[in-house]
Design a protein around this motif. Sequence first.
Motif, PDB file in Angstrom:
ATOM      1  N   ILE A 127       0.848  -1.200   0.000  1.00 26.63           N
ATOM      2  CA  ILE A 127       0.000   0.000   0.000  1.00 26.63           C
ATOM      3  C   ILE A 127       0.880   1.245   0.000  1.00 26.63           C
ATOM      4  O   ILE A 127       1.781   1.373   0.830  1.00 26.63           O
ATOM      5  N   ILE A 143     -10.148   6.044 -10.460  1.00 23.95           N
ATOM      6  CA  ILE A 143      -9.385   4.937 -11.031  1.00 23.95           C
ATOM      7  C   ILE A 143     -10.154   4.377 -12.227  1.00 23.95           C
ATOM      8  O   ILE A 143     -11.379   4.361 -12.233  1.00 23.95           O
ATOM      9  N   LEU A 176      -8.641  -7.724  -7.525  1.00 25.41           N
ATOM     10  CA  LEU A 176      -8.774  -6.669  -6.507  1.00 25.41           C
ATOM     11  C   LEU A 176      -9.999  -5.806  -6.748  1.00 25.41           C
ATOM     12  O   LEU A 176     -10.574  -5.259  -5.803  1.00 25.41           O
ATOM     13  N   PHE A 177     -10.398  -5.662  -8.020  1.00 20.19           N
ATOM     14  CA  PHE A 177     -11.453  -4.708  -8.373  1.00 20.19           C
ATOM     15  C   PHE A 177     -12.778  -5.380  -8.728  1.00 20.19           C
ATOM     16  O   PHE A 177     -13.634  -4.769  -9.365  1.00 20.19           O
ATOM     17  N   THR A 216      -2.214   3.255 -10.510  1.00 24.52           N
ATOM     18  CA  THR A 216      -2.745   3.311  -9.144  1.00 24.52           C
ATOM     19  C   THR A 216      -2.823   1.920  -8.544  1.00 24.52           C
ATOM     20  O   THR A 216      -3.062   1.769  -7.352  1.00 24.52           O
ATOM     21  N   ALA A 217      -2.615   0.882  -9.365  1.00 28.32           N
ATOM     22  CA  ALA A 217      -2.510  -0.478  -8.825  1.00 28.32           C
ATOM     23  C   ALA A 217      -1.667  -1.322  -9.775  1.00 28.32           C
ATOM     24  O   ALA A 217      -1.709  -1.138 -10.993  1.00 28.32           O
ATOM     25  N   HIS A 246      -0.134  -5.551 -10.346  1.00 33.10           N
ATOM     26  CA  HIS A 246      -0.358  -6.954  -9.990  1.00 33.10           C
ATOM     27  C   HIS A 246       0.597  -7.826 -10.788  1.00 33.10           C
ATOM     28  O   HIS A 246       0.674  -7.712 -12.014  1.00 33.10           O
ATOM     29  N   TYR A 295       0.376  -7.769  -5.175  1.00 32.17           N
ATOM     30  CA  TYR A 295      -0.540  -6.694  -5.552  1.00 32.17           C
ATOM     31  C   TYR A 295      -0.025  -5.404  -4.914  1.00 32.17           C
ATOM     32  O   TYR A 295       0.583  -5.438  -3.841  1.00 32.17           O
ATOM     33  N   THR A 310      -1.231  -1.100  -4.333  1.00 33.02           N
ATOM     34  CA  THR A 310      -2.118   0.042  -4.586  1.00 33.02           C
ATOM     35  C   THR A 310      -1.393   1.316  -4.181  1.00 33.02           C
ATOM     36  O   THR A 310      -0.845   1.393  -3.077  1.00 33.02           O
ATOM     37  N   GLN A 311      -1.359   2.291  -5.088  1.00 31.94           N
ATOM     38  CA  GLN A 311      -0.792   3.590  -4.742  1.00 31.94           C
ATOM     39  C   GLN A 311      -1.722   4.319  -3.774  1.00 31.94           C
ATOM     40  O   GLN A 311      -1.281   5.082  -2.928  1.00 31.94           O
ATOM     41  N   PRO A 367      -6.518   2.022   0.447  1.00 31.57           N
ATOM     42  CA  PRO A 367      -7.865   1.434   0.525  1.00 31.57           C
ATOM     43  C   PRO A 367      -8.518   1.668   1.882  1.00 31.57           C
ATOM     44  O   PRO A 367      -9.728   1.840   1.972  1.00 31.57           O
ATOM     45  N   ILE A 424     -12.263  -3.226  -1.990  1.00 36.38           N
ATOM     46  CA  ILE A 424     -10.970  -3.649  -2.535  1.00 36.38           C
ATOM     47  C   ILE A 424     -10.198  -4.462  -1.498  1.00 36.38           C
ATOM     48  O   ILE A 424      -9.609  -5.506  -1.815  1.00 36.38           O
TER      49      ILE A 424
END
Length: 195
Positions: free
Chosen positions: A76, A119, A126-127, A162-163, A165, A170, A172-173, A176, A186
């Motif tokens: 993260i 996003i 994840l989404f 922004t993500a 994988h 994984y 994420t910028q 969450p 997420i």
Amino acid sequence: MKIVIINYGAGNIQSIKFAIQRLGYEAVLSNDPSVIKAADKVIFPGVGEASSAMRKLKASGLDTLVPQLKQPVLGICLGMQLMCNYTEEGDTKGLGIFHTDVMRFNQGVKVPQIGWNQIEFLKSPLFKGVEEKEYIYLVHSYYAPVMEETVAQSNYGVDYSTALHKDNFYGTQFHPEKSSVVGEKILRNFLEIRN
């Protein structure tokens, strides 16, 4: 399920722990390699400056452990950036999981970017159930460019990841744990991933 948040002195770990509790799970904070290796899911947070965070990782031997983990790992913010090859912040060599370099925003935009951004181009478990152009919360001055491992992107003077994988990793910028209902979804998706 055993969830471990890596506690290496460079993370906003309590807010992540509380977000996981809101989802009905418990997470353990640890920098013990045996505890981290035994986890079902690992969260690798990061807040602060890259070179000092990497020094803390090296001091506890986690710089060699993290890239070898086989279970799902979620980096993260700075955690995601440290998973890349290199970051301009502090001229820092990263963990080399994602094969890209992290750069400072220099497109005439105000840094750091603080606040909500959309996003899009979502393509990862994840989404699942997350709509295109949902808003997530970010605080950062550096970014990973869009590349093969990008699974979500935003624009702030430039299109950026922004993500990310790759395999069981994984990143994420965005935060969450601070991104309201979308962020909770997420996080839940990550906790429900089966390797």
